[in-house]
Design an enzyme around this catalytic site. Structure first.
Site, PDB file in Angstrom:
ATOM      1  N   ASN A 170     103.912  58.375 -26.014  1.00  0.00           N
ATOM      2  CA  ASN A 170     102.888  59.157 -25.309  1.00  0.00           C
ATOM      3  C   ASN A 170     103.212  59.392 -23.843  1.00  0.00           C
ATOM      4  OD1 ASN A 170     101.318  59.700 -27.503  1.00  0.00           O
ATOM      5  ND2 ASN A 170     100.115  57.833 -27.301  1.00  0.00           N
ATOM      6  N   SER A 173      96.486  53.974 -27.517  1.00  0.00           N
ATOM      7  CA  SER A 173      97.583  54.893 -27.209  1.00  0.00           C
ATOM      8  C   SER A 173      98.092  54.683 -25.795  1.00  0.00           C
ATOM      9  CB  SER A 173      97.084  56.338 -27.297  1.00  0.00           C
ATOM     10  OG  SER A 173      96.563  56.601 -28.557  1.00  0.00           O
ATOM     11  N   HIS A 208     101.069  50.185 -32.301  1.00  0.00           N
ATOM     12  CA  HIS A 208     100.682  51.585 -32.082  1.00  0.00           C
ATOM     13  C   HIS A 208     101.228  52.483 -33.181  1.00  0.00           C
ATOM     14  CE1 HIS A 208     101.043  55.458 -29.527  1.00  0.00           C
ATOM     15  NE2 HIS A 208      99.847  55.376 -30.059  1.00  0.00           N
ATOM     16  N   GLU A 258     105.085  51.715 -32.665  1.00  0.00           N
ATOM     17  CA  GLU A 258     105.530  51.049 -31.430  1.00  0.00           C
ATOM     18  C   GLU A 258     104.873  49.679 -31.347  1.00  0.00           C
ATOM     19  OE1 GLU A 258     106.327  54.067 -27.836  1.00  0.00           O
ATOM     20  OE2 GLU A 258     104.276  54.161 -28.530  1.00  0.00           O
TER      21      GLU A 258
HETATM   22  N1  LIG Z   1      94.477  60.332 -32.818  1.00  0.00           N
HETATM   23  C1  LIG Z   1      95.750  60.007 -32.625  1.00  0.00           C
HETATM   24  O1  LIG Z   1      96.659  60.844 -32.743  1.00  0.00           O
HETATM   25  C2  LIG Z   1      96.111  58.588 -32.276  1.00  0.00           C
HETATM   26  C3  LIG Z   1      97.437  58.161 -32.429  1.00  0.00           C
HETATM   27  C4  LIG Z   1      97.758  56.831 -32.141  1.00  0.00           C
HETATM   28  C5  LIG Z   1      96.769  55.969 -31.672  1.00  0.00           C
HETATM   29  N2  LIG Z   1      95.494  56.420 -31.507  1.00  0.00           N
HETATM   30  C6  LIG Z   1      94.483  55.472 -31.015  1.00  0.00           C
HETATM   31  O2  LIG Z   1      93.723  55.014 -32.116  1.00  0.00           O
HETATM   32  C7  LIG Z   1      92.389  54.725 -31.680  1.00  0.00           C
HETATM   33  C8  LIG Z   1      91.393  55.477 -32.550  1.00  0.00           C
HETATM   34  O3  LIG Z   1      91.638  56.870 -32.460  1.00  0.00           O
HETATM   35  P1  LIG Z   1      91.106  57.886 -33.576  1.00  0.00           P
HETATM   36  O4  LIG Z   1      91.864  59.142 -33.386  1.00  0.00           O
HETATM   37  O5  LIG Z   1      91.102  57.219 -34.916  1.00  0.00           O
HETATM   38  O6  LIG Z   1      89.577  58.098 -33.089  1.00  0.00           O
HETATM   39  P2  LIG Z   1      88.303  58.522 -33.960  1.00  0.00           P
HETATM   40  O7  LIG Z   1      87.348  59.120 -32.987  1.00  0.00           O
HETATM   41  O8  LIG Z   1      88.703  59.300 -35.175  1.00  0.00           O
HETATM   42  O9  LIG Z   1      87.733  57.103 -34.499  1.00  0.00           O
HETATM   43  C9  LIG Z   1      87.230  56.111 -33.659  1.00  0.00           C
HETATM   44  C10 LIG Z   1      86.228  55.272 -34.475  1.00  0.00           C
HETATM   45  O10 LIG Z   1      85.885  54.112 -33.698  1.00  0.00           O
HETATM   46  C11 LIG Z   1      84.524  53.812 -33.998  1.00  0.00           C
HETATM   47  N3  LIG Z   1      83.987  52.925 -32.975  1.00  0.00           N
HETATM   48  C12 LIG Z   1      83.649  53.232 -31.693  1.00  0.00           C
HETATM   49  N4  LIG Z   1      83.150  52.140 -31.078  1.00  0.00           N
HETATM   50  C13 LIG Z   1      83.178  51.121 -31.988  1.00  0.00           C
HETATM   51  C14 LIG Z   1      82.762  49.769 -31.948  1.00  0.00           C
HETATM   52  N5  LIG Z   1      82.224  49.233 -30.850  1.00  0.00           N
HETATM   53  N6  LIG Z   1      82.956  49.007 -33.060  1.00  0.00           N
HETATM   54  C15 LIG Z   1      83.492  49.544 -34.174  1.00  0.00           C
HETATM   55  N7  LIG Z   1      83.876  50.848 -34.272  1.00  0.00           N
HETATM   56  C16 LIG Z   1      83.723  51.616 -33.194  1.00  0.00           C
HETATM   57  C17 LIG Z   1      83.860  55.171 -34.058  1.00  0.00           C
HETATM   58  O11 LIG Z   1      82.607  55.106 -34.744  1.00  0.00           O
HETATM   59  C18 LIG Z   1      84.917  55.991 -34.809  1.00  0.00           C
HETATM   60  O12 LIG Z   1      84.705  55.952 -36.203  1.00  0.00           O
HETATM   61  C19 LIG Z   1      92.342  55.076 -30.194  1.00  0.00           C
HETATM   62  O13 LIG Z   1      92.623  53.913 -29.446  1.00  0.00           O
HETATM   63  C20 LIG Z   1      93.477  56.072 -30.052  1.00  0.00           C
HETATM   64  O14 LIG Z   1      94.001  56.126 -28.755  1.00  0.00           O
HETATM   65  C21 LIG Z   1      95.135  57.704 -31.829  1.00  0.00           C
END
Ligand SMILES: NC(=O)c1ccc[n+]([C@@H]2O[C@H](COP(=O)([O-])OP(=O)(O)OC[C@H]3O[C@@H](n4cnc5c(N)ncnc54)[C@H](O)[C@@H]3O)[C@@H](O)[C@H]2O)c1
Length: 293
Positions: A192, A121, A142, A154
């Site tokens: 963001n 993000s 993104h 994005e």
């Molecule tokens: N939540 C949102 O609204 C949103 C929107 C756009 C982008 N993002 C981005 O997407 C990404 C994930 O966010 P999320 O909300 O899905 O988080 P989340 O906490 O739901 O999921 C993250 C996952 O990553 C896994 N993980 C951590 N370390 C790891 C590793 N070394 N190898 C493999 N898996 C690993 C965790 O076990 C977990 O299942 C982040 O970079 C976040 O910034 C989030």
């Protein structure tokens, strides 16, 4: 010429990773879903099953499409299981060290011409690209949350991203039926950069006692025509992700206007990370969400 993407690997089976897997499978692509925690792979697959079943029940997709999509998504417990992928999208926790570790461990398992992307993000695409063996084949893709619902994606090029990589990513997004915009590689990109300071300001408004959780959310829903209040939205995004984006803005742009609200820090320290743990600015453990302040 870009490459034709048929098999997509996803690293991180959380909210975003499972959403990305869902839309890729619905677009007819084969998906390998990885997480460092096998239980998260299982729960990611179960979430996708549940969401697809709900779409069938609502009549938005046909049963045979659901069945096809489910069959195209396979759990992948190791990076070697991603060797068949044309594109791997990293959607793990928003933490630079975690992402760098993933890229340095992952690349050796991939085809030499496979593309690598991050769903970050806020973190610099150029910096993340430097922890891969293929910065020219690396790009920011993104997605927005919830992925099956949100139309925008994005695309962010790092300094080394080559044109065919960008063209392939653009064609991939079009294949998913989504719209892409291009953002330069600056902290938090476009959506963001604008959205998170607004959410952080809403948390300051709560922190300073200007309004309660309910009045702040109602004010922005009815007064600014936002479909969701900013605190509700923060819970939806995940408060750890919100804090991390504010820290990246604060450090990356060196401007005090981006300082994270201390109340946001406190919620994250308490482990009240929003909907994903059933508690944030609202408590989601009962039938209807109840404000926690
Ligand atoms: N939540 C949102 O609204 C949103 C929107 C756009 C982008 N993002 C981005 O997407 C990404 C994930 O966010 P999320 O909300 O899905 O988080 P989340 O906490 O739901 O999921 C993250 C996952 O990553 C896994 N993980 C951590 N370390 C790891 C590793 N070394 N190898 C493999 N898996 C690993 C965790 O076990 C977990 O299942 C982040 O970079 C976040 O910034 C989030």
């Amino acid at each position: 010429m870009g490459i034709d993407i048929r098999t997509v690997g996803i690293v991180g089976a959380g909210q975003m990773g499972s959403g990305i897997a869902h839309v890729c499978a619905m677009a007819g692509l084969d998906v390998r879903l990885n997480d460092r925690d096998p239980a998260r792979i299982r729960s990611g697959l179960a979430t996708i099953d549940g969401n697809l079943a709900r779409q069938v029940a609502k009549g938005t997709i046909a049963e045979d499409l659901r069945r096809g999509a489910v069959a195209r998504i396979v759990g992948a417990e190791s990076f070697d299981d991603l060797a068949v992928c044309d594109l791997v999208i990293e959607a793990a926790t928003e933490d630079e060290a975690t992402k760098r570790q993933i890229f340095s461990a992952l690349c050796g398992s991939l085809k030499p011409d496979a593309l690598v992307a991050t769903n970050t993000s806020s973190i610099s695409i150029t910096r993340l690209a430097a922890s891969t063996d293929r910065p020219e084949r690396f790009i920011g893709i993104h997605f927005m949350n919830p992925v099956p619902v949100m139309q925008l994606v994005e695309l962010i090029r790092g300094i080394a991203t080559e044109d065919p990589t960008y063209e392939s990513a653009k064609a991939f997004i079009a294949k998913l039926g989504k719209t892409s915009t291009m953002s330069e590689d600056f902290p938090a990109f476009i959506v963001n950069r604008i959205l998170l300071p607004m959410i952080n300001e809403a948390i300051y408004t709560l922190y300073e006692g200007v309004g309660s959780v309910e009045s702040i959310d109602t004010a922005m829903k009815l007064g600014a025509n936002h479909p969701m209040g900013p605190l509700q939205l923060a819970d939806f995004i995940g408060l750890d992700t919100c804090l991390s984006v504010m820290q990246v803005l604060y450090e990356g742009l060196a401007d005090s206007k981006y300082r994270p609200c201390p109340l946001l820090v406190k919620y994250v320290e308490a482990g009240w990370l929003g909907r994903k743990v059933k508690r944030g600015f609202y408590d989601y453990r009962g039938e209807t969400p109840v404000p926690t302040r």
